[in-house]
Every structure is written in C-alpha cells, then in structure tokens.
Design a protein around this motif. Sequence first.
Motif, mmCIF file in Angstrom:
data_model
loop_
_atom_site.group_PDB
_atom_site.id
_atom_site.type_symbol
_atom_site.label_atom_id
_atom_site.label_comp_id
_atom_site.label_asym_id
_atom_site.label_seq_id
_atom_site.Cartn_x
_atom_site.Cartn_y
_atom_site.Cartn_z
ATOM 1 N N SER A 1 31.197 41.096 35.605
ATOM 2 C CA SER A 1 31.837 41.932 34.757
ATOM 3 C C SER A 1 33.238 42.278 35.374
ATOM 4 O O SER A 1 34.240 42.473 34.769
ATOM 5 C CB SER A 1 31.183 43.043 34.165
ATOM 6 N N VAL A 2 32.973 42.826 36.505
ATOM 7 C CA VAL A 2 34.160 43.283 37.375
ATOM 8 C C VAL A 2 35.200 42.063 37.524
ATOM 9 O O VAL A 2 36.424 42.476 37.144
ATOM 10 C CB VAL A 2 33.928 44.117 38.778
ATOM 11 N N PHE A 3 34.713 40.995 37.977
ATOM 12 C CA PHE A 3 35.561 39.862 38.331
ATOM 13 C C PHE A 3 36.552 39.381 36.800
ATOM 14 O O PHE A 3 37.761 39.526 37.056
ATOM 15 C CB PHE A 3 34.583 38.750 38.835
ATOM 16 N N LEU A 4 35.793 39.487 35.749
ATOM 17 C CA LEU A 4 36.353 39.206 34.779
ATOM 18 C C LEU A 4 37.393 40.070 34.103
ATOM 19 O O LEU A 4 38.356 39.528 33.303
ATOM 20 C CB LEU A 4 35.377 38.710 33.582
ATOM 21 N N ARG A 5 37.180 41.311 34.417
ATOM 22 C CA ARG A 5 37.844 42.393 33.836
ATOM 23 C C ARG A 5 39.194 42.902 34.816
ATOM 24 O O ARG A 5 39.943 43.345 34.218
ATOM 25 C CB ARG A 5 37.141 43.556 33.350
ATOM 26 N N ARG A 6 38.790 42.718 36.042
ATOM 27 C CA ARG A 6 39.808 43.415 37.091
ATOM 28 C C ARG A 6 40.672 42.523 37.889
ATOM 29 O O ARG A 6 41.365 42.875 38.617
ATOM 30 C CB ARG A 6 38.911 44.270 38.024
ATOM 31 N N THR A 7 40.262 41.282 37.553
ATOM 32 C CA THR A 7 41.267 40.415 38.668
ATOM 33 C C THR A 7 41.948 39.451 37.560
ATOM 34 O O THR A 7 41.525 39.395 36.579
ATOM 35 C CB THR A 7 40.081 39.461 39.575
ATOM 36 N N VAL A 8 43.125 38.731 38.216
ATOM 37 C CA VAL A 8 43.920 37.988 37.617
ATOM 38 C C VAL A 8 43.182 36.763 37.093
ATOM 39 O O VAL A 8 43.392 36.264 35.773
ATOM 40 C CB VAL A 8 45.086 37.751 38.427
ATOM 41 N N MET A 9 42.522 36.146 37.945
ATOM 42 C CA MET A 9 41.765 35.098 37.610
ATOM 43 C C MET A 9 40.686 35.042 36.441
ATOM 44 O O MET A 9 40.394 34.196 35.557
ATOM 45 C CB MET A 9 41.055 34.264 39.003
ATOM 46 N N GLY A 10 40.071 36.402 36.717
ATOM 47 C CA GLY A 10 39.159 36.653 35.760
ATOM 48 C C GLY A 10 39.725 36.567 34.417
ATOM 49 O O GLY A 10 39.340 36.435 33.304
ATOM 50 N N LEU A 11 40.913 37.583 34.299
ATOM 51 C CA LEU A 11 41.867 37.816 33.084
ATOM 52 C C LEU A 11 41.985 36.536 32.520
ATOM 53 O O LEU A 11 41.901 35.913 31.399
ATOM 54 C CB LEU A 11 42.836 38.504 33.261
ATOM 55 N N ALA A 12 42.558 35.395 33.417
ATOM 56 C CA ALA A 12 43.100 34.235 33.022
ATOM 57 C C ALA A 12 41.817 33.243 32.310
ATOM 58 O O ALA A 12 41.761 32.601 31.282
ATOM 59 C CB ALA A 12 43.257 33.431 34.141
ATOM 60 N N MET A 13 40.706 33.549 32.723
ATOM 61 C CA MET A 13 39.618 32.971 32.452
ATOM 62 C C MET A 13 39.008 33.412 30.930
ATOM 63 O O MET A 13 38.719 32.721 30.038
ATOM 64 C CB MET A 13 38.120 33.149 33.429
ATOM 65 N N ARG A 14 39.082 34.775 30.940
ATOM 66 C CA ARG A 14 38.692 35.574 29.348
ATOM 67 C C ARG A 14 40.034 34.746 28.439
ATOM 68 O O ARG A 14 39.674 34.484 27.282
ATOM 69 C CB ARG A 14 38.720 36.761 29.764
ATOM 70 N N ALA A 15 41.178 34.786 28.752
ATOM 71 C CA ALA A 15 42.239 34.368 27.895
ATOM 72 C C ALA A 15 42.051 33.063 27.644
ATOM 73 O O ALA A 15 42.220 32.434 26.445
ATOM 74 C CB ALA A 15 43.619 34.560 28.699
ATOM 75 N N ALA A 16 41.641 32.031 28.795
ATOM 76 C CA ALA A 16 41.340 30.736 28.323
ATOM 77 C C ALA A 16 40.237 30.582 27.066
ATOM 78 O O ALA A 16 40.204 29.672 26.408
ATOM 79 C CB ALA A 16 40.887 29.907 29.611
ATOM 80 N N ALA A 17 39.335 31.353 27.270
ATOM 81 C CA ALA A 17 38.162 31.470 26.599
ATOM 82 C C ALA A 17 38.451 31.514 25.162
ATOM 83 O O ALA A 17 37.994 31.312 24.227
ATOM 84 C CB ALA A 17 37.211 32.211 27.029
ATOM 85 N N GLU A 18 39.634 32.513 25.029
ATOM 86 C CA GLU A 18 40.201 32.987 23.728
ATOM 87 C C GLU A 18 40.880 31.884 23.181
ATOM 88 O O GLU A 18 40.829 31.528 22.006
ATOM 89 C CB GLU A 18 40.923 34.228 23.621
ATOM 90 N N ASP A 19 41.751 31.296 23.910
ATOM 91 C CA ASP A 19 42.886 30.507 23.408
ATOM 92 C C ASP A 19 43.514 29.506 24.580
ATOM 93 O O ASP A 19 44.426 30.151 25.298
ATOM 94 C CB ASP A 19 44.173 31.280 22.561
ATOM 95 N N PHE A 20 43.057 28.517 25.018
ATOM 96 C CA PHE A 20 43.277 27.867 26.090
ATOM 97 C C PHE A 20 44.842 27.380 26.085
ATOM 98 O O PHE A 20 45.538 27.371 26.891
ATOM 99 C CB PHE A 20 42.095 26.592 26.444
ATOM 100 N N PRO A 21 45.024 26.654 24.885
ATOM 101 C CA PRO A 21 46.737 26.073 24.868
ATOM 102 C C PRO A 21 47.738 27.086 25.302
ATOM 103 O O PRO A 21 48.415 27.033 25.838
ATOM 104 C CB PRO A 21 46.578 25.747 23.795
ATOM 105 N N VAL A 22 47.544 28.329 24.877
ATOM 106 C CA VAL A 22 48.352 29.246 25.153
ATOM 107 C C VAL A 22 48.328 29.743 26.524
ATOM 108 O O VAL A 22 49.425 29.963 27.143
ATOM 109 C CB VAL A 22 48.197 30.534 24.491
#
Lengths: 295, 385
Positions: free
Chosen positions: A156-177
């Motif tokens: 949870s910390v990795f996904l919420r507090r790191t750049v790569m975690g944020l990128a992964m969450r964003a990719a899960a939402e909308d990968f093309p963007v």
Amino acid sequence: MDLILQQMVNAVSLGGIYALLALGLAVVFSIVRLINFAHGEVMTVAGYGIWIALASAWPVAAAVALGLAVAILAAVSMERVAFRAMRGADVTTLLITSFAVSEIIKVLFQNGISARPVPVVLPAWMSGTLDLGPVRIGVIALISILTVALSLVLLSVFLRRTVMGLAMRAAAEDFPVVRLMGLRANHVIALAFAVSGILAGVAAVLWVAQRGSVDPLMGAAPVLKAFIATVLGGLGSLTGAVIGGFVVGAVEVCLQGFLPQSLLPYREAISLALIIAVLVWRPDGLWPAEQTSRS
Amino acid sequence: MDRYCRRAGALALAVTAATATGALAQDYVIGVAVANSGGLAPFSQPAYDGFKFCVDEMNASGGIAGKHPIRLEVRDTRSEISEAVKFAQEFVDIGVNFIVAPPDGDPTMAMGQITSPAQIPTMTFAGTAPILTSVGEYVFGSYPADNQQAAVLGAYAAELGYKTAFLLKSPDAAYTQFGPAYFGTVFEANGGQVVGEASFTMNQPDFSAIVTTIQALNPPPDVIMTSAWEPDFPAFIKALRGAGVTIPVMGADVLDTPTVRGLGEVVEGVVHTSGGYPDPGSAHAEFNARFEAATGKVADTNYVVNGCDILGMIDAAVQAAGTTDAAAVGQALAALPETEGIMSSYTFAGTDRMPMRSVVLARIEGGEKVIIRREMADPATMPAP
C-alpha cells in the motif's frame, strides 16, 4: 466459542495467502488485462528455490531471500519471454498463453527435478504453538498472518507513496494516457510483474512453511482460488482482490469446519455456489475497479 | 523351372534356419500406460523404471519365457483418466498381449472396461483398491490390496491398545475413501470405535480447519488414520503437529516414500503399511543394488521393485499358459499358485485377482523406515470390497 475463534484464525491465515496471490493476479490484470494462470508456477519456482537453499544448508532467512529473488526473476522473465510478444492480443489469446506457460513449467519441473514432492524441513521452533488466550495458534500460522499484514501495508505504501507505485496505479486506470505522459510501458509492465512475483514469492514461503513440501503442481490449486478471489472482489480492483482472498479463505474454512459430515464431500460445490450467488447479486464483484472489465 | 525350384528351396532353408535360431521369434507386446506428469507421476515413474529395467534384463536373456522378445508400447496418460481410456482402445486395436495400467484404481478400472471384454489381461502398476478387479475378469492387481493392508493395520492398532480412531478420507479416489473405511471396519471388529471422520479434497490447500475439528474432540481419539498421499499428507501432518496435536497417526502404503520420511520431526512415529522391506541379503535388497548400479537411480520406494515383480508375474503366467495368447495368459495368471517374487511372494489362485501378498508394518524413526513386522492378512478378517 473457542472453536469459532480458532476457525477464525485459520480463516485469516488461509485467506491471507489467497489475498497475496489474488493481489498478484490483480496487479497484472489491472495493467495488461491478463489473468496470468502461470502465476501459480511463480509460486512453485519460489518453492524450489527455498528447497534448494535449505538442502544446501543455507540459513532460513537466506533461503527465503532466494525464494523471493527467483520468484521476481521468474515473473519478469515470463513477461519478457512469453507475454511481451502477445501484448495487445485479445483476452483469449493471453489466457491460452498463460495456460501454456503454466503447463510448460510444470512439465519441466516434473521431468527435470522430480514428479514427487520434495520435503522442506524448517527449524523445529517453527513447528511450535503459542497460546493466545483461548486460542492456540501455530508459530507458522502466526508468522503467516503477520507477514500477510506487513506485505499488504508495504504494498500500500509503495503504491501510494512512490513514483513508480503512482505510475502503476495510473496505468491501471488508463494505460494509454500514462504512456502519453512519457512513462515507458515496458518498465511499468515489468514492474507490475515484479510486484506480482514478490507477492507470489511471499505466498510461496508461507505455503511451503505450512505444507512442508514442494511439488511441480504446488501452485495450481492456490492460483485457482486466487482467480476466484479476484473475480469475487472485482476484476482489476486491488482492494477487491484482497477482500476476495479473505472471503474465499473464510468460506472454505467455515464450510470445512462447520458443515455436517454428510455434506462435507460437497464442500467445494457449496463454496462455489455461494460465490456465484454473490456474483449474481453484485456482478462486478464486491469492490469493483473504477473501470470494470468483464469478459 | 529348375531355377525357381532352387530359389524356393533356398528360401525355405533360410526360413527354417532363421526359425531354428529364434530370429523370427514372435514379439511379446506389452502396452504400458504410464503417467509421466500429473498427480500419479510420483508413483508411476518409479514403477515404470523398475519394470523397464527388468524388461531390458529379460530381453537380454531371450525375453518372456526365454523365447519371446518383449516390445513395449508406452503411452503417457498425464494422469488423465480420459487419456488412459483412449490408450486402452489403442492397445486393443494394436492387439497387444498384455497391458500395464497406471498406479491407481480409477484409471485401471476405466481401462479394464475396454480391455477386459477384449480378453487382454490388464494389470495396474500399483493400484490397491480391491474393487478395481470388479470391472472384468481380465483385470489384475499387483500390490497388496487396501483391505489386506487394513486387516493388518486395523488389528495392529487394536493390539497397541488404541480404543478410538478418527478417519480422514477423501471421496476423490477409491484409495483415499475406502482405505480408511476398511481400517475402521477391522478396528471396530477388534473392539475399537471410530469416533469421527473428516473429508478432504485432493490437493486441498489447507488442513487447519480439519485439525481444529480434531482438537475439539473430547476426549481426543487415540489414533488418526488416513490414506492421504503427497502432497496432502505432508500438508495435513504439518498442520496437525503445528497445532500442537500429538495424537499418533497411521497411514497406508503410500506413505512409504522418501518425501514423507524427509519431513523431519512431524512424521516421527508415524506407522504405515508397505508392500515390502529390503532385508539385508534378501532378493529385494539385491534387486535395489542391481537397479542402482545399472541406472544410477536409488530404488527408494517399493514401486520400483513391484514394477519388476509385475514382469515376473507376466512371465510366470506365460510359462503356465504355454502360449502368448492374451486370453490364455489371463486365465493362467488368475490361477497362479503361490509364486516367488522379489518384493514378496504372490498368490492369485483363489482370489478375485488381487494377489495375496504379505504386508509390512513399518514405523518412521529418525527419517528412516523401520520394520515392525511382516504378516499375511487373514482373508477371514479382510473387509469385503
């Protein structure tokens, strides 16, 4: 009452392992829309890594580290060798590819190492028990529960507090963007597989510690349960995968513990019927993703 | 015309000479359904290794009955019953002389339903469910049957003074379902009482709920009996001992593996049945040494030597029949009197084609299999299949 408490501990212990595996499946699915049925074999690879290390008289900590390392390596290699070439393919093609990878790894282990399970002997202190009030809990079960909790917090910390975690969450939402924002797709996807590999590795450590042996088919049953958990929680939803894992574990333990003897052979059927009933009630799962993807 | 006569004469002479030297001896074809992958592979692979090793040895000395070279038609069922059925039909179509089926009752019965009406004797590599021969009069067991093992183990449990037993069964296979049931029957006939049962699914992920059920029994049972095999037995015993339950555990011949013995402290004292024990200087020990020297593999389960015994049974039946005709060999096999084997002697005459063989009682001590005793089940105390 003691019996119910004891079974609750069992449910949390089992559900936690399912949650870890389901989360591994969900992390990959949320980004590349792949249900990776070879995820169980990542677990098996980790199990053999632990076995080799312990058989070579490595300390337990080093064996666990090796198990995690080979799990990450296996997951990332799988992506590079099998799934990258299939990127953009339809769901069915990806599914069949993952089954093929799974079967190939199983047969390699059966014929390359042994079709027979190999014993994994852990230190004697890990086979002990602790009395916590009215509940007697095994050391391994306690370690399992604590490890699952720690893993979920760290993820949870990795996904919420790191750049790569944020990128992964964003990719899960909308990968093309995410790609338009300049992030390299290969890195994000490889990272997703690496994270799923770590989760499978942790699950393997706990699984092997509880079961005492590693065999080529070790990952097949739990990954099926994890798949059910991800569907129950909501395909693509990371929170849903965790919830689904704990629910599947609780249902299994409760049915095993409280069904009358005459109904026990129907336990699996009843378990699946209950899950189908939940999905009829909530077709997108208990905690669906923002952008639900149903096949 | 003379030229044709000379050629025909030369050809006849050549055929006669060839026959006399055995060059045209008829092959004895054995269809072998192995499971190189899947759940039966841990038992099928060693059984096939032992079988093949002895086939090669026998071929070096002339073949079956010393005169029919053995040709194997080997197929991999991948532990799938549907594949076994497919290969059974293929073997019938090829016209094999004998069939060896996978080491479990269920695929053997499935194959027997096809091969028995074709009068081709079909023997399981190591299936022990006594009901497996019920599908046809050409279906044979090779290992001591579950009810033979139960007759010995159930009586031994009562002899140890156990009064109550808990049975762990699985409806997924005849072996895992009926083995404990036969034990319970014999145990109760000897004054014991079955106080509880639990059911598991093969490859069940977790046994903690079952262990909690056992813990809740008051008073606790004196002994737990199961026919669970790998990886279920290791998972169960780990969960049981990990929860602090020290109730003695008994199991069937399937626990006679290095994997189970290698589990450490948790299996200390587990008692199980077995098909044999390589006493120093015995034919069994000599076979194990010969096998290891030739193949580089350790014969660490009885399935290896039993694979060789299966070939011995076929050879004895062919010699008794005096022909390689499949039906005649099947009938001769069913009527075999006590015959010396490597693991143990075997008797088919007077049985329902599950051979009477001695059962070994063994205990795991310090990671080793320690023999308690060897005895023949009394048919009068064997539960009916």
